[in-house]
Design a protein around this motif. Sequence first.
Motif, PDB file in Angstrom:
ATOM      1  N   ARG A  21      -1.074  -3.413  -4.684  1.00 46.26           N
ATOM      2  CA  ARG A  21       0.131  -2.711  -4.254  1.00 46.26           C
ATOM      3  C   ARG A  21       0.055  -2.339  -2.770  1.00 46.26           C
ATOM      4  N   GLN A  22      -1.135  -1.985  -2.305  1.00 47.55           N
ATOM      5  CA  GLN A  22      -1.286  -1.687  -0.886  1.00 47.55           C
ATOM      6  C   GLN A  22      -1.012  -2.930  -0.045  1.00 47.55           C
ATOM      7  N   ASP A  23      -1.522  -4.079  -0.478  1.00 50.17           N
ATOM      8  CA  ASP A  23      -1.253  -5.333   0.233  1.00 50.17           C
ATOM      9  C   ASP A  23       0.245  -5.622   0.268  1.00 50.17           C
ATOM     10  N   SER A  24       0.935  -5.311  -0.820  1.00 46.57           N
ATOM     11  CA  SER A  24       2.372  -5.555  -0.895  1.00 46.57           C
ATOM     12  C   SER A  24       3.128  -4.717   0.127  1.00 46.57           C
ATOM     13  N   VAL A  25       2.778  -3.437   0.239  1.00 45.73           N
ATOM     14  CA  VAL A  25       3.442  -2.570   1.215  1.00 45.73           C
ATOM     15  C   VAL A  25       3.114  -3.011   2.633  1.00 45.73           C
ATOM     16  N   GLU A  26       1.863  -3.379   2.877  1.00 42.60           N
ATOM     17  CA  GLU A  26       1.493  -3.835   4.217  1.00 42.60           C
ATOM     18  C   GLU A  26       2.254  -5.100   4.592  1.00 42.60           C
ATOM     19  N   ALA A  27       2.486  -5.972   3.609  1.00 46.49           N
ATOM     20  CA  ALA A  27       3.278  -7.174   3.877  1.00 46.49           C
ATOM     21  C   ALA A  27       4.707  -6.793   4.263  1.00 46.49           C
ATOM     22  N   GLN A  28       5.278  -5.814   3.567  1.00 45.84           N
ATOM     23  CA  GLN A  28       6.632  -5.367   3.907  1.00 45.84           C
ATOM     24  C   GLN A  28       6.670  -4.749   5.298  1.00 45.84           C
ATOM     25  N   ILE A  29       5.647  -3.991   5.646  1.00 41.24           N
ATOM     26  CA  ILE A  29       5.583  -3.389   6.976  1.00 41.24           C
ATOM     27  C   ILE A  29       5.596  -4.468   8.057  1.00 41.24           C
ATOM     28  N   MET A  30       4.937  -5.599   7.766  1.00 42.23           N
ATOM     29  CA  MET A  30       4.878  -6.699   8.726  1.00 42.23           C
ATOM     30  C   MET A  30       6.069  -7.642   8.608  1.00 42.23           C
ATOM     31  N   GLY A  31       7.045  -7.275   7.755  1.00 39.38           N
ATOM     32  CA  GLY A  31       8.242  -8.092   7.623  1.00 39.38           C
ATOM     33  C   GLY A  31       8.065  -9.313   6.747  1.00 39.38           C
ATOM     34  N   GLU A  32       7.030  -9.327   5.906  1.00 36.10           N
ATOM     35  CA  GLU A  32       6.781 -10.456   5.020  1.00 36.10           C
ATOM     36  C   GLU A  32       7.216 -10.119   3.597  1.00 36.10           C
ATOM     37  N   SER A  33       7.211 -11.133   2.744  1.00 42.65           N
ATOM     38  CA  SER A  33       7.562 -10.926   1.346  1.00 42.65           C
ATOM     39  C   SER A  33       6.500 -10.063   0.673  1.00 42.65           C
ATOM     40  N   PRO A  34       6.901  -9.095  -0.159  1.00 42.91           N
ATOM     41  CA  PRO A  34       5.910  -8.214  -0.789  1.00 42.91           C
ATOM     42  C   PRO A  34       4.970  -8.924  -1.751  1.00 42.91           C
ATOM     43  N   ASP A  35       5.328 -10.123  -2.210  1.00 39.32           N
ATOM     44  CA  ASP A  35       4.466 -10.832  -3.158  1.00 39.32           C
ATOM     45  C   ASP A  35       3.576 -11.863  -2.481  1.00 39.32           C
ATOM     46  N   VAL A  36       3.452 -11.795  -1.153  1.00 34.51           N
ATOM     47  CA  VAL A  36       2.681 -12.812  -0.439  1.00 34.51           C
ATOM     48  C   VAL A  36       1.227 -12.837  -0.901  1.00 34.51           C
ATOM     49  N   GLY A  37       0.673 -11.680  -1.267  1.00 39.75           N
ATOM     50  CA  GLY A  37      -0.717 -11.627  -1.703  1.00 39.75           C
ATOM     51  C   GLY A  37      -0.940 -12.109  -3.117  1.00 39.75           C
ATOM     52  N   ASP A  38       0.151 -12.332  -3.868  1.00 37.90           N
ATOM     53  CA  ASP A  38       0.029 -12.783  -5.254  1.00 37.90           C
ATOM     54  C   ASP A  38       0.065 -14.300  -5.382  1.00 37.90           C
ATOM     55  N   ARG A  39       0.254 -14.987  -4.256  1.00 33.62           N
ATOM     56  CA  ARG A  39       0.384 -16.439  -4.308  1.00 33.62           C
ATOM     57  C   ARG A  39      -0.983 -17.098  -4.194  1.00 33.62           C
ATOM     58  N   PRO A  40      -1.357 -17.934  -5.153  1.00 33.77           N
ATOM     59  CA  PRO A  40      -2.651 -18.622  -5.075  1.00 33.77           C
ATOM     60  C   PRO A  40      -2.714 -19.524  -3.850  1.00 33.77           C
ATOM     61  N   SER A  41      -3.904 -19.624  -3.260  1.00 35.03           N
ATOM     62  CA  SER A  41      -4.103 -20.477  -2.089  1.00 35.03           C
ATOM     63  C   SER A  41      -5.485 -21.100  -2.158  1.00 35.03           C
ATOM     64  N   ALA A  42      -5.535 -22.406  -1.927  1.00 25.56           N
ATOM     65  CA  ALA A  42      -6.828 -23.094  -1.939  1.00 25.56           C
ATOM     66  C   ALA A  42      -7.714 -22.632  -0.792  1.00 25.56           C
ATOM     67  N   ALA A  43      -7.095 -22.078   0.260  1.00 31.19           N
ATOM     68  CA  ALA A  43      -7.861 -21.648   1.428  1.00 31.19           C
ATOM     69  C   ALA A  43      -8.443 -20.248   1.262  1.00 31.19           C
ATOM     70  N   SER A  44      -8.044 -19.530   0.206  1.00 36.65           N
ATOM     71  CA  SER A  44      -8.481 -18.149   0.041  1.00 36.65           C
ATOM     72  C   SER A  44      -9.893 -18.078  -0.519  1.00 36.65           C
ATOM     73  N   THR A  45     -10.661 -17.083  -0.032  1.00 40.92           N
ATOM     74  CA  THR A  45     -12.007 -16.855  -0.565  1.00 40.92           C
ATOM     75  C   THR A  45     -11.995 -15.866  -1.721  1.00 40.92           C
ATOM     76  N   HIS A  46     -10.844 -15.267  -2.023  1.00 40.46           N
ATOM     77  CA  HIS A  46     -10.727 -14.309  -3.121  1.00 40.46           C
ATOM     78  C   HIS A  46      -9.692 -14.800  -4.130  1.00 40.46           C
ATOM     79  N   PRO A  47      -9.944 -14.601  -5.418  1.00 43.95           N
ATOM     80  CA  PRO A  47      -8.904 -14.892  -6.407  1.00 43.95           C
ATOM     81  C   PRO A  47      -7.754 -13.912  -6.237  1.00 43.95           C
ATOM     82  N   VAL A  48      -6.547 -14.321  -6.623  1.00 42.40           N
ATOM     83  CA  VAL A  48      -5.409 -13.412  -6.518  1.00 42.40           C
ATOM     84  C   VAL A  48      -5.602 -12.275  -7.515  1.00 42.40           C
TER      85      VAL A  48
END
Length: 470
Positions: free
Chosen positions: A204-231
């Motif tokens: 939830r903190q990541d979601s708010v920080e994304a909104q603060i930066m003008g990004e979609s609040p669900d950006v941290g929930d999207r799987p990415s092959a480049a990520s070192t952490h699971p969603v």
Amino acid sequence: MGIRRILALVALLAGVVACTSAEPSASASTAATGRGVGALPRDIEKLVGPADQDVRLQAYVERVGQRVATAAGVGGSRFVVLDSPIANAHAVQSYVFVTRGLLALLENEAELAAAVGHELGHLVQRHAAQRARARQGVLDAAIEAAAASGSVTVGRAVAQDGLLALRRYSREQELEADRLGLTYIVKAGYRGDAMASLIERLRRQDSVEAQIMGESPDVGDRPSAASTHPVPMERTSAIAGLPLANAPGETNEKGYFAAIDGMSVDDSPREGFIRGRAFLHPTMRLAFTAPPGFRLLNDSDGVLAVNRDRSLMLFACLSTSISGPLDDWMRNKLKPTPTNIQTLEINGNEAAIGARPRGSDTGLGQARYVVIRDGNRVCNFALVSEGAHQDRQIEEMVRAARTFRTLTPAEASALRPYRLRIVSPAGSTPAQLAARMPYSDLRMERLLVLNAAATPAELVSRTQIKLIEP
């Protein structure tokens, strides 16, 4: 604007160093306040930053950490609160670190234990050492492939495949640390669901920080092959299937709230404060205001302002003095040499401005340097803008650099860090509580995340909540 793009542009323009001042050492200043904390080893502090100087808070976290470590059968570890408002936790050698930002986000002692337990899991399994060996293996394989084939392209392809495999390996380590941490906290007597709730707090903190930066609040929930952490959803789903996920135990919310009440949730005064679009440094006595639409990010290496229009400003002060005119220094020291160098005065301070030559590193973007002499030090703005509106944007950023000014002694002494307070919501509406948050935007969203509340009505149903106050 992606963080990788931001970092690339920072690397392009950076020729500046940390915005620091010749203030008394930490040991000298804390001796006067009676709040001194033992210093970290220099090599460790260089990696993670300084420890927070609140002795009482440090003792509380150390006590919780040792309780979890005893349950895990781990000895010789230290548990330290870092002086940072960014929510984070990590382990280095025998140290487990949590930041003030993470403590503000958590709701109880069990969630703190979960954060500590997760990091202990990394230490027990020696995940950092395993990743280092795997990374070296990828590098060796890439070099060997390039040498055997005579092609750098082949080497790069091998490296890319290896790094993707390494990221998958890192995600597996995170899930393993979750499993081990869950075992440790339940054995220590804490509730098993604290591990899943910890992950939800961070999501939830990541979601708010994304909104603060003008990004979609669900950006941290999207799987990415480049990520070192699971969603987060992957982590909570994996935890839900474990036998101890809902084991009973204590939470100790009351003791936790008592420990964090009054804690700073701001940057250290040594780093300066962000107030909306303004940056104000109480010890260096300087300030400037970013253009509308920009967000400020503070770090020991400087202050970064970014917007969604592929533009950024990087501000820092040089560690060495500059003799002679600033325009001469710009011609002789900055490489590549700026063009169209001009001298000017900014609020009574000598200054110079120049454009970075366009080339392969700047592409078609606009880039400017603004250098300002402030007493015995020199501060620098590095500005870059891309996209359709780059000409207008670069001029706005130059105007923002010209807001640089010296704070009066009264202005500097009036600056105080924001602090977390434990308050009763009785007699207040959710809107009134949110209005007390010292931010210009997303006040209710920030308040809900701070208190792990799903709805505004939930806030006023509690006997105590967390609030941020100046």
